[in-house]
Design a protein around this motif. Structure first.
Motif, PDB file in Angstrom:
ATOM      1  N   LYS A  44       0.719  -0.977  -0.022  1.00  0.00           N
ATOM      2  CA  LYS A  44       0.112  -0.215  -0.117  1.00  0.00           C
ATOM      3  C   LYS A  44       0.847   1.265   0.369  1.00  0.00           C
ATOM      4  CE  LYS A  44      -4.066   0.527   2.497  1.00  0.00           C
ATOM      5  NZ  LYS A  44      -5.236   0.658   1.711  1.00  0.00           N
ATOM      6  N   GLN A  45       1.942   1.479   0.651  1.00  0.00           N
ATOM      7  CA  GLN A  45       2.968   2.599   1.051  1.00  0.00           C
ATOM      8  C   GLN A  45       3.422   2.807  -0.961  1.00  0.00           C
ATOM      9  OE1 GLN A  45       6.122   2.396   3.360  1.00  0.00           O
ATOM     10  NE2 GLN A  45       7.102   3.844   2.992  1.00  0.00           N
ATOM     11  N   TRP A  46       3.917   1.353  -1.203  1.00  0.00           N
ATOM     12  CA  TRP A  46       4.226   1.558  -2.767  1.00  0.00           C
ATOM     13  C   TRP A  46       3.017   2.287  -3.613  1.00  0.00           C
ATOM     14  CZ3 TRP A  46       9.067   2.283  -4.122  1.00  0.00           C
ATOM     15  CH2 TRP A  46      10.296   1.772  -2.951  1.00  0.00           C
ATOM     16  N   VAL A  73       2.581  -4.151  -7.054  1.00  0.00           N
ATOM     17  CA  VAL A  73       1.433  -5.069  -7.692  1.00  0.00           C
ATOM     18  C   VAL A  73       2.443  -6.137  -7.323  1.00  0.00           C
ATOM     19  CG1 VAL A  73       0.721  -5.640 -10.118  1.00  0.00           C
ATOM     20  CG2 VAL A  73       0.747  -3.212 -10.182  1.00  0.00           C
ATOM     21  N   GLU A  74       4.046  -5.979  -8.228  1.00  0.00           N
ATOM     22  CA  GLU A  74       4.613  -7.378  -7.214  1.00  0.00           C
ATOM     23  C   GLU A  74       4.224  -7.508  -5.644  1.00  0.00           C
ATOM     24  OE1 GLU A  74       9.204  -7.130  -6.029  1.00  0.00           O
ATOM     25  OE2 GLU A  74       8.557  -6.940  -8.492  1.00  0.00           O
ATOM     26  N   LEU A  75       4.204  -6.494  -5.031  1.00  0.00           N
ATOM     27  CA  LEU A  75       3.799  -6.842  -3.368  1.00  0.00           C
ATOM     28  C   LEU A  75       2.983  -7.541  -3.361  1.00  0.00           C
ATOM     29  CD1 LEU A  75       6.401  -4.153  -1.535  1.00  0.00           C
ATOM     30  CD2 LEU A  75       6.293  -6.875  -1.761  1.00  0.00           C
ATOM     31  N   TYR A  76       2.135  -7.082  -4.199  1.00  0.00           N
ATOM     32  CA  TYR A  76       0.212  -7.325  -3.907  1.00  0.00           C
ATOM     33  C   TYR A  76      -0.040  -9.120  -4.035  1.00  0.00           C
ATOM     34  CZ  TYR A  76      -1.390  -2.900  -2.090  1.00  0.00           C
ATOM     35  OH  TYR A  76      -2.341  -1.913  -1.500  1.00  0.00           O
ATOM     36  N   HIS A  77       0.784  -8.924  -5.069  1.00  0.00           N
ATOM     37  CA  HIS A  77       0.563 -11.086  -5.835  1.00  0.00           C
ATOM     38  C   HIS A  77       1.055 -11.557  -4.715  1.00  0.00           C
ATOM     39  CE1 HIS A  77      -1.671  -9.603  -9.512  1.00  0.00           C
ATOM     40  NE2 HIS A  77      -0.984  -9.342 -10.201  1.00  0.00           N
ATOM     41  N   ALA A  78       2.598 -11.704  -4.339  1.00  0.00           N
ATOM     42  CA  ALA A  78       3.176 -12.382  -3.731  1.00  0.00           C
ATOM     43  C   ALA A  78       2.748 -11.962  -2.121  1.00  0.00           C
ATOM     44  CB  ALA A  78       5.295 -11.365  -3.653  1.00  0.00           C
ATOM     45  N   SER A  85      -5.039  -5.486  -1.621  1.00  0.00           N
ATOM     46  CA  SER A  85      -6.683  -5.400  -1.345  1.00  0.00           C
ATOM     47  C   SER A  85      -6.865  -4.688  -2.658  1.00  0.00           C
ATOM     48  CB  SER A  85      -6.096  -3.389  -0.858  1.00  0.00           C
ATOM     49  OG  SER A  85      -7.605  -2.625  -1.586  1.00  0.00           O
ATOM     50  N   PRO A  86      -7.784  -5.575  -3.450  1.00  0.00           N
ATOM     51  CA  PRO A  86      -8.130  -5.326  -4.375  1.00  0.00           C
ATOM     52  C   PRO A  86      -8.308  -4.097  -5.427  1.00  0.00           C
ATOM     53  CG  PRO A  86     -10.078  -6.881  -3.499  1.00  0.00           C
ATOM     54  CD  PRO A  86      -9.265  -6.334  -2.723  1.00  0.00           C
ATOM     55  N   SER A  87      -8.557  -3.260  -4.416  1.00  0.00           N
ATOM     56  CA  SER A  87      -8.906  -1.771  -5.237  1.00  0.00           C
ATOM     57  C   SER A  87      -7.355  -1.087  -5.051  1.00  0.00           C
ATOM     58  CB  SER A  87      -9.411  -0.502  -4.198  1.00  0.00           C
ATOM     59  OG  SER A  87      -8.869  -0.556  -3.248  1.00  0.00           O
ATOM     60  N   ASP A  88      -6.576  -0.843  -4.018  1.00  0.00           N
ATOM     61  CA  ASP A  88      -5.343  -0.432  -4.464  1.00  0.00           C
ATOM     62  C   ASP A  88      -4.425  -0.996  -5.072  1.00  0.00           C
ATOM     63  OD1 ASP A  88      -5.363   0.851  -1.928  1.00  0.00           O
ATOM     64  OD2 ASP A  88      -4.936  -0.759  -0.800  1.00  0.00           O
ATOM     65  N   LEU A  89      -5.215  -2.435  -5.800  1.00  0.00           N
ATOM     66  CA  LEU A  89      -4.148  -2.910  -6.225  1.00  0.00           C
ATOM     67  C   LEU A  89      -3.976  -2.734  -8.072  1.00  0.00           C
ATOM     68  CD1 LEU A  89      -1.968  -5.657  -7.592  1.00  0.00           C
ATOM     69  CD2 LEU A  89      -3.909  -7.201  -7.394  1.00  0.00           C
ATOM     70  N   GLN A  90      -6.234  -2.164  -8.076  1.00  0.00           N
ATOM     71  CA  GLN A  90      -6.558  -1.570  -9.546  1.00  0.00           C
ATOM     72  C   GLN A  90      -6.002  -0.663  -9.414  1.00  0.00           C
ATOM     73  OE1 GLN A  90     -10.854  -1.870  -8.614  1.00  0.00           O
ATOM     74  NE2 GLN A  90     -10.895  -3.049 -10.046  1.00  0.00           N
ATOM     75  N   ALA A  91      -5.710   0.372  -8.575  1.00  0.00           N
ATOM     76  CA  ALA A  91      -5.491   1.851  -8.094  1.00  0.00           C
ATOM     77  C   ALA A  91      -3.742   1.687  -9.118  1.00  0.00           C
ATOM     78  CB  ALA A  91      -5.373   2.635  -7.003  1.00  0.00           C
ATOM     79  N   ALA A  92      -2.561   1.181  -8.289  1.00  0.00           N
ATOM     80  CA  ALA A  92      -1.860   0.684  -8.925  1.00  0.00           C
ATOM     81  C   ALA A  92      -1.336   0.375 -10.679  1.00  0.00           C
ATOM     82  CB  ALA A  92      -0.673  -0.311  -8.043  1.00  0.00           C
ATOM     83  N   HIS A  93      -2.172  -0.392 -10.888  1.00  0.00           N
ATOM     84  CA  HIS A  93      -2.153  -1.137 -12.321  1.00  0.00           C
ATOM     85  C   HIS A  93      -3.370   0.356 -13.020  1.00  0.00           C
ATOM     86  CE1 HIS A  93      -1.704  -5.008 -12.452  1.00  0.00           C
ATOM     87  NE2 HIS A  93      -2.445  -5.005 -11.790  1.00  0.00           N
TER      88      HIS A  93
END
Length: 172
Positions: A44-46, A73-78, A85-93
């Motif tokens: 989330k910080q990244w 993205v890498e940290l969320y997947h790993a 957090s699906p919404s934070d992952l969407q935000a990163a993409h």
């Protein structure tokens, strides 16, 4: 979060200073003591750093935003499923797509947007950010590019779904 707020206010110098402080604090911190919504995973910080760097703007910060958002993205997947957090992952993409677009890489932006489009539901924040990106795609120098026109049409298509038809800035 403070860095994002400072960048949104236009205080670029403070935003970058606060990002550096947050990075230092993460390095010195131990594990989060409170689980759930009170924790702030590194991913989330990244993700927040990527958003902040895009708001600061400029070629150098855009390059850094690509790195920060890619790391998120890498940290969320790993990471553990409970920290995803699906919404934070969407935000990163979405930040990656925006950064690629700012770098003139429309095709790469489209590839990252496909990750966002895969979701069935968007938060109000993601919907607003998608609409902002569509507006950017409708401006110069992207306006006439076929890939930009297609992306803009697809954004319009996914943000007018019945569940999203109401104005996401208005309380429900």
């Amino acid at each position: 979060m403070e860095a994002r707020a400072r960048a949104a206010e236009g205080d670029k110098r403070s935003a970058l200073r606060v990002l550096a402080l947050a990075h230092e604090a993460r390095g010195a911190a131990g594990p989060d003591e409170l689980p759930g919504v009170f924790s702030f995973p590194e991913a989330k910080q990244w993700a927040y750093a990527g958003t902040t760097l895009l708001a600061v703007g400029g070629d150098e910060q855009t390059r850094h935003a690509i790195g920060a958002s890619s790391r998120a993205v890498e940290l969320y997947h790993a990471g553990p499923e409970g920290e995803r957090s699906p919404s934070d992952l969407q935000a990163a993409h979405l930040d990656l797509a925006t950064a690629y677009l700012a770098s003139g890489q429309v095709e790469r932006a489209g590839a990252k947007l496909s990750e966002v489009f895969a979701a069935e539901v968007f938060t109000a924040s993601i919907t607003i950010r998608l609409r902002n990106l569509a507006a950017l795609l409708g401006s110069e120098p992207y306006r006439g590019a076929r890939s930009a026109v297609d992306l803009r049409a697809h954004i319009h298509e996914v943000t007018v779904r019945p569940a999203l038809a109401s104005n996401p800035t208005e309380p429900r």
